[in-house]
Design an enzyme around this catalytic site. Sequence first.
Site, PDB file in Angstrom:
ATOM      1  N   THR A 146       0.840  -1.204   0.000  1.00  0.00           N
ATOM      2  CA  THR A 146       0.000   0.000   0.000  1.00  0.00           C
ATOM      3  C   THR A 146       0.872   1.249   0.000  1.00  0.00           C
ATOM      4  OG1 THR A 146      -0.087   0.061   2.426  1.00  0.00           O
ATOM      5  CG2 THR A 146      -1.800  -1.198   1.292  1.00  0.00           C
ATOM      6  N   ASP A 147       0.240   2.391  -0.250  1.00  0.00           N
ATOM      7  CA  ASP A 147       0.958   3.666  -0.220  1.00  0.00           C
ATOM      8  C   ASP A 147       0.186   4.669   0.638  1.00  0.00           C
ATOM      9  OD1 ASP A 147      -1.160   4.824  -1.744  1.00  0.00           O
ATOM     10  OD2 ASP A 147      -0.169   4.318  -3.616  1.00  0.00           O
ATOM     11  N   ALA A 148       0.714   5.883   0.701  1.00  0.00           N
ATOM     12  CA  ALA A 148       0.147   6.882   1.601  1.00  0.00           C
ATOM     13  C   ALA A 148      -1.261   7.326   1.193  1.00  0.00           C
ATOM     14  CB  ALA A 148       1.076   8.093   1.701  1.00  0.00           C
ATOM     15  N   GLY A 205      -3.438   5.141   0.913  1.00  0.00           N
ATOM     16  CA  GLY A 205      -4.226   4.102   1.577  1.00  0.00           C
ATOM     17  C   GLY A 205      -4.639   2.972   0.663  1.00  0.00           C
TER      18      GLY A 205
END
Lengths: 147, 147, 147, 147
Positions: B16-18, B20
């Site tokens: 995942t990334d920032a 979400g």
Amino acid sequence: MAYEFRLQRRVEFSETDAAGIVHFSNFFRYMESVEHAFFRSLGHSVMLRDHQPPLGFPRVHAECDYRSPLRFEDVVEVQLLVQEKKPKALTYQIRFYSLATQPAREVARGVLTVVCVAKNPDGTFVSTRIPHDLAGKIEVAPAEFLA
Amino acid sequence: MAYEFRLQRRVEFSETDAAGIVHFSNFFRYMESVEHAFFRSLGHSVMLRDHQPPLGFPRVHAECDYRSPLRFEDVVEVQLLVQEKKPKALTYQIRFYSLATQPAREVARGVLTVVCVAKNPDGTFVSTRIPHDLAGKIEVAPAEFLA
Amino acid sequence: MAYEFRLQRRVEFSETDAAGIVHFSNFFRYMESVEHAFFRSLGHSVMLRDHQPPLGFPRVHAECDYRSPLRFEDVVEVQLLVQEKKPKALTYQIRFYSLATQPAREVARGVLTVVCVAKNPDGTFVSTRIPHDLAGKIEVAPAEFLA
Amino acid sequence: MAYEFRLQRRVEFSETDAAGIVHFSNFFRYMESVEHAFFRSLGHSVMLRDHQPPLGFPRVHAECDYRSPLRFEDVVEVQLLVQEKKPKALTYQIRFYSLATQPAREVARGVLTVVCVAKNPDGTFVSTRIPHDLAGKIEVAPAEFLA
């Protein structure tokens, strides 16, 4: 008004795979990095946190054609060209040049389409117009650049 | 003769990334994983180490259209369909279904083209025919599956 | 009450590097995956989204000793043992066994310490007690398991 | 003779996770990058391809203590200090300073131990002395730097 951005980076060991070359998925990470640097060069972050609700640019399309491999410690120049600009979306053409050889050689070419979205409190996204202050700084590259 | 393979996996936190959601580059890693599992299901590794010189399947084209995001711990079914088969190349269509919702929903669709190469002693690659024992087990999916 | 969890996974190509082995940073991703599967086995997600404010478990310490490399398509069994349990923190010992050889062989051993935090509205974290319903399901492994 | 190297990098979006911070495993990738840049500053690649058999530096130990998170677009200065030097092994202490705050703040500290190996034709590794020309350029940092 800007339609182009260039960035150099050196291939890191963790980006290679057991075939001894940059894993193909990492070209997409490189594409995103040059996009974000392009935004920063315009005075913006790709995470528009000062907007309410916060805006972001998820990818809706990504593609890449690979011609030659990149290897550990190769220096690659990544060139972003704005290919299309819509009220809610941007499409970039992205070219990868290996500087490990002389003359520099295009080793891959990609396309990335991103859409501006607002993030709802429940975590879902809804597409929205690119903010005027950002959109006003971006223009489509001349046709001869994109050919 | 096989033209399809399905694999389920659960989204890992590191994918995942920032925003979400699963970072868009990881869909390409998922595509490759289902391809390799498909090869294993046919009794082959994608690294054909027992050939002399060793053979491999670098990617020459990859693309993905993203419709809905995947999130941490979502279970995704990745379906590989053989879209095209040439003497030296294979093209897959790859569909991503989120099982986090009922009914399952297609969240992304990709295409991957790989070329069979022999690895020269100096590290360079030369395209070559897919070995007969492997090629003989793969066929193109019926048109109605690919639509 | 649980103090152990085991998970098998097969090394993916994107996890290898140009040395032909799993990149050392990926052992930490494997550690996290077994932790999350351990939590799920207890009926919890590591992202405790139903708490207000939401809770999470950032890592405060991570380490790994590497004895033998893992290679593409090796099957590895990752074993989590609860080594220490505090009101706000958990420490796991994590062992990696390669099933590519007979008998299985321990190829690496790691330690991971995580702290329970609440996420403030401004994005900062503050350490907090592990929720009772989760903490009540976790116990420290017997000493002979950890030696 | 060198015992220190510093490198700045900006956090990329693909390095973050759904907690909105740099995934803890990526600190290990950063550690390796500064090591490789240190080697390049001495005129060497970490892949000593001109040796016969080829030499490399697999990691035998890695650890990190995390104090504060790094976020997307933060600039981080990564400082490598040579902590120990043996005939076949090097240990680095590696400090991470966030330049996103004033004054810069140490957000994490790691240790990495690498061993020089020769790669046998069958793919196995055997530990070997660090080549003289490289070892002669590296010295241990003064104790007050490492405290």
